[in-house]
Design a protein around this motif. Structure first.
Motif, short mmCIF file in Angstrom:
data_model
loop_
_atom_site.label_atom_id
_atom_site.label_comp_id
_atom_site.label_asym_id
_atom_site.label_seq_id
_atom_site.Cartn_x
_atom_site.Cartn_y
_atom_site.Cartn_z
N ASP A 95 -0.33 -0.29 -6.37
CA ASP A 95 -0.95 -0.23 -4.80
C ASP A 95 -0.15 -0.41 -3.84
OD1 ASP A 95 -3.75 0.22 -5.99
OD2 ASP A 95 -4.08 -1.76 -5.99
N LYS A 96 1.03 -1.31 -4.00
CA LYS A 96 1.84 -1.80 -3.02
C LYS A 96 2.91 -0.62 -3.09
CE LYS A 96 3.20 -5.51 -1.81
NZ LYS A 96 3.49 -6.35 -0.76
N GLN A 97 3.32 0.06 -4.29
CA GLN A 97 4.16 1.04 -4.15
C GLN A 97 3.50 2.26 -3.35
OE1 GLN A 97 4.48 1.31 -8.62
NE2 GLN A 97 6.26 0.71 -8.56
N ALA A 98 2.27 2.73 -3.48
CA ALA A 98 1.62 3.57 -2.83
C ALA A 98 1.86 3.56 -1.47
CB ALA A 98 0.42 3.74 -3.20
N VAL A 99 1.41 1.99 -0.88
CA VAL A 99 1.33 1.99 0.52
C VAL A 99 2.72 1.93 0.93
CG1 VAL A 99 1.00 0.18 2.33
CG2 VAL A 99 -0.73 0.34 0.33
N ASN A 100 3.91 1.36 0.19
CA ASN A 100 5.15 1.50 0.86
C ASN A 100 5.47 2.94 0.72
OD1 ASN A 100 5.81 -1.37 0.70
ND2 ASN A 100 7.66 -0.90 0.01
N ARG A 101 5.45 3.83 -0.01
CA ARG A 101 5.79 5.31 0.11
C ARG A 101 5.11 5.73 1.43
NH1 ARG A 101 4.93 5.21 -5.66
NH2 ARG A 101 6.99 5.32 -6.91
N ALA A 102 3.94 5.44 1.58
CA ALA A 102 3.07 6.24 2.71
C ALA A 102 3.81 5.80 3.83
CB ALA A 102 1.55 5.80 2.60
N ALA A 139 8.80 -2.96 12.35
CA ALA A 139 7.85 -4.05 12.73
C ALA A 139 6.33 -3.83 12.12
CB ALA A 139 7.87 -4.55 14.19
N GLU A 140 5.98 -2.57 12.29
CA GLU A 140 4.62 -2.01 11.78
C GLU A 140 4.53 -2.07 10.36
OE1 GLU A 140 3.42 0.67 15.70
OE2 GLU A 140 4.64 1.60 14.00
N MET A 141 5.55 -1.58 9.68
CA MET A 141 5.73 -1.57 8.14
C MET A 141 5.58 -3.16 7.73
SD MET A 141 8.14 1.46 7.05
CE MET A 141 9.34 1.31 7.98
N ASN A 142 6.23 -3.73 8.31
CA ASN A 142 6.44 -5.41 7.84
C ASN A 142 4.97 -5.88 7.95
OD1 ASN A 142 8.84 -4.77 6.70
ND2 ASN A 142 9.87 -5.82 8.09
N CYS A 143 4.31 -5.58 9.05
CA CYS A 143 3.14 -6.36 9.45
C CYS A 143 2.07 -5.94 8.26
CB CYS A 143 2.43 -5.72 10.73
SG CYS A 143 0.78 -6.31 11.22
N ALA A 198 -8.40 -1.05 -3.19
CA ALA A 198 -8.35 -2.60 -3.22
C ALA A 198 -7.73 -3.11 -2.09
CB ALA A 198 -7.34 -2.89 -4.65
N VAL A 199 -6.77 -2.22 -1.31
CA VAL A 199 -5.89 -2.60 -0.35
C VAL A 199 -6.83 -2.92 0.84
CG1 VAL A 199 -4.00 -1.84 1.38
CG2 VAL A 199 -3.62 -1.74 -1.23
N ARG A 200 -7.54 -1.73 1.15
CA ARG A 200 -8.60 -1.73 2.23
C ARG A 200 -9.45 -3.06 1.85
NH1 ARG A 200 -9.59 0.90 6.48
NH2 ARG A 200 -8.06 2.56 5.90
N ASP A 201 -9.99 -3.27 0.84
CA ASP A 201 -10.68 -4.56 0.57
C ASP A 201 -9.99 -5.84 1.07
OD1 ASP A 201 -13.33 -5.79 -0.47
OD2 ASP A 201 -11.91 -6.69 -1.61
N VAL A 202 -8.90 -6.15 0.77
CA VAL A 202 -7.98 -7.17 1.10
C VAL A 202 -8.15 -7.30 2.47
CG1 VAL A 202 -5.77 -8.06 1.10
CG2 VAL A 202 -6.87 -7.79 -1.03
N LEU A 203 -7.94 -6.23 3.21
CA LEU A 203 -7.71 -6.26 4.59
C LEU A 203 -8.83 -6.61 5.53
CD1 LEU A 203 -4.76 -3.69 4.96
CD2 LEU A 203 -4.49 -6.05 5.02
N GLU A 204 -9.87 -5.71 5.00
CA GLU A 204 -11.19 -5.88 5.79
C GLU A 204 -12.01 -7.04 5.34
OE1 GLU A 204 -13.20 -2.34 4.31
OE2 GLU A 204 -12.43 -1.07 6.09
N SER A 205 -11.61 -7.54 4.35
CA SER A 205 -12.53 -8.74 3.99
C SER A 205 -11.64 -10.21 4.71
CB SER A 205 -12.37 -9.17 2.43
OG SER A 205 -10.94 -9.42 1.91
N GLY A 206 -10.48 -9.89 5.18
CA GLY A 206 -9.63 -11.27 5.69
C GLY A 206 -8.91 -12.07 4.65
N ARG A 207 -8.95 -11.33 3.43
CA ARG A 207 -8.34 -12.37 2.20
C ARG A 207 -6.78 -12.06 2.30
NH1 ARG A 207 -8.58 -10.62 -2.55
NH2 ARG A 207 -9.77 -8.67 -2.40
N GLY A 208 -6.39 -11.26 3.17
CA GLY A 208 -5.02 -10.92 3.15
C GLY A 208 -4.32 -11.73 4.43
#
Length: 426
Positions: free
Chosen positions: A136-143, A152-156, A223-233
């Motif tokens: 998941d992290k690899q896919a987000v990084n590539r995108a 700054a946006e990427m690191n956020c 899974a990435v969207r769930d972590v962000l939308e739930s606030g768990r991140g």
């Protein structure tokens, strides 16, 4: 002004890299020995060289572990050095992050964690939050890398998907004190953006990360969207009591590197003007703008009089739409060369001070007044190469790439435009 323009530009680039070497900037920033243990951790392209500088100047006992990019390790006796992938994380980086977090867990208030952070740490220190996989992290990084988002946006986004970034690593060290030595590779030198701030409180939130993904139309795994939308991140905030014993020190910055290069240019007889150490934006757009400025200097003596040298730093971006390999410095230079249209008095260099432009083992390139003419003679079409994001292929064909090998440091991109005297034909 007896030094040939190509040679002088390369000397200035080398001076910028030399000014940010850990051997120069680490020793003066070492802390007093703690009552308890000293544990050294770190991540980034310069972290191994930083660790060696610590070992060579630390009077007492120490132990630790740092992770650096493949081929950037240097020999250390007491601090373990491991290598991992950059800019897209791999399993080695995940394992290193797990070990580093375990190493600092259970320390006491008399212990001190010396954290050595430099550019590249975001990818190298890769430990996803529960529920998010390495894939998941690899896919987000590539995108993110292909999107045109700023650093700054990427690191956020990265901070809100990580178990160690956004202050989480410092929180894991508590109650031990934490001193972080930073080599900045980000415009503005904001500590939370250097390696995504593993030991720095983060004022941004999951909502900010989601907004960035929407802004660039990035589709992420469920899974990435769930972590962000739930606030768990949600990351560790600046007022978190676990960060009370944390201190950060900027020990090398892009501005320092530009000033070192400027001294070389002035010694060679040129007035030198530092435009900015924090230029961002699409690399091709920056090339056009600085090309227009260089032509105004060369032909109108505004806002500076030629001969002179224009320096700038920062971190541009490349939105990859073609089949080329990207590379922000070579894309900047190709756009600049097109804008200059073979002006006889202008040379330029651009390169990443870490020795890697994008994902290529090439730091950058040099352009000369005959760059376009030589390209046409080889059958190259500069505008087509730019449209295809193929700056690396273009400059490799010309033999004008700048190859440094691992520089063991990282203070962002370096750009120098040398403008000769109006009546000078170089």
């Amino acid at each position: 002004m007896s030094t040939a323009p190509r040679d002088l530009l390369r000397q200035m680039f080398d001076a910028a890299i030399a000014a940010a070497q850990p051997a120069l900037c680490v020793p003066a920033n070492l802390p007093d020995p703690p009552k308890g243990r000293l544990v050294v951790i770190g991540a980034g392209k310069a972290s191994a060289a930083m660790a060696r500088a610590v070992e060579e100047h630390w009077p007492g006992e120490l132990s630790g572990l740092v992770v650096t990019r493949y081929a950037y390790a240097v020999p250390c006796r007491r601090i373990e050095i491991v290598e991992a992938a950059h800019p897209v994380p791999d399993a080695a980086g995940l394992a290193a992050a797990e070990r580093i977090r375990a190493l600092v867990s259970g320390l006491g208030a008399d212990d001190l964690v010396l954290c050595l952070i430099s550019g590249g740490g975001s990818a190298l220190l890769a430990l996803p939050l529960d529920g998010v996989t390495l894939a998941d992290k690899q896919a987000v990084n590539r995108a993110l890398l292909a999107s045109g988002a700023t650093i700054a946006e990427m690191n956020c986004v990265r901070r809100h998907l990580s178990a160690v970034k956004g202050g989480r690593l410092a929180a894991a060290c508590a109650p031990a004190r934490v001193l972080t030595l930073l080599l900045s590779d980000v415009p503005g030198d904001n500590p939370m953006d250097i390696a995504s701030g593993p030991t720095v409180g983060d004022p941004t939130g999951c909502a900010d990360a989601l907004a960035i993904l929407r802004r660039y139309g990035i589709t992420v795994p469920p899974a990435v969207r769930d972590v962000l939308e739930s606030g768990r991140g949600e990351s560790v905030k600046p007022d978190d009591p676990r960060l009370a014993g944390c201190e950060t020190r900027l020990i090398a910055t892009p501005q320092m590197a530009l000033e070192a290069a400027a001294a070389v240019g002035r010694e060679a007889g040129y007035p030198v003007h530092i435009l900015s150490d924090r230029i961002e934006g699409e690399a091709r757009d920056v090339g056009r703008v600085l090309g227009g400025l260089a032509l105004q200097v060369a032909d109108r003596a505004q806002p500076f009089t030629a001969p002179c040298i224009l320096l700038s730093g920062g971190e541009t971006t490349v939105t990859v739409r073609g089949s080329g390999r990207g590379g922000r410095n070579v894309e900047f230079l190709l756009s600049l060369a097109i804008a200059l249209d073979g002006h006889p008095a202008i040379h330029a260099i651009a390169g990443d001070t870490d020795g890697v432009d994008g994902q290529e083992e090439i730091a950058g390139a040099i352009i000369t007044p005959d760059t376009l003419a030589r390209a046409w003679s080889l059958g190259l079409k500069p505008r087509d190469s730019l449209a295809d994001n193929d700056g690396h292929g273009f400059f490799e064909a010309l033999g004008d790439g700048v190859v440094t090998g691992p520089t063991l440091t990282n203070v962002n991109d370096f750009r120098a435009i040398l403008i000769g005297a109006p009546d000078r034909r170089m």
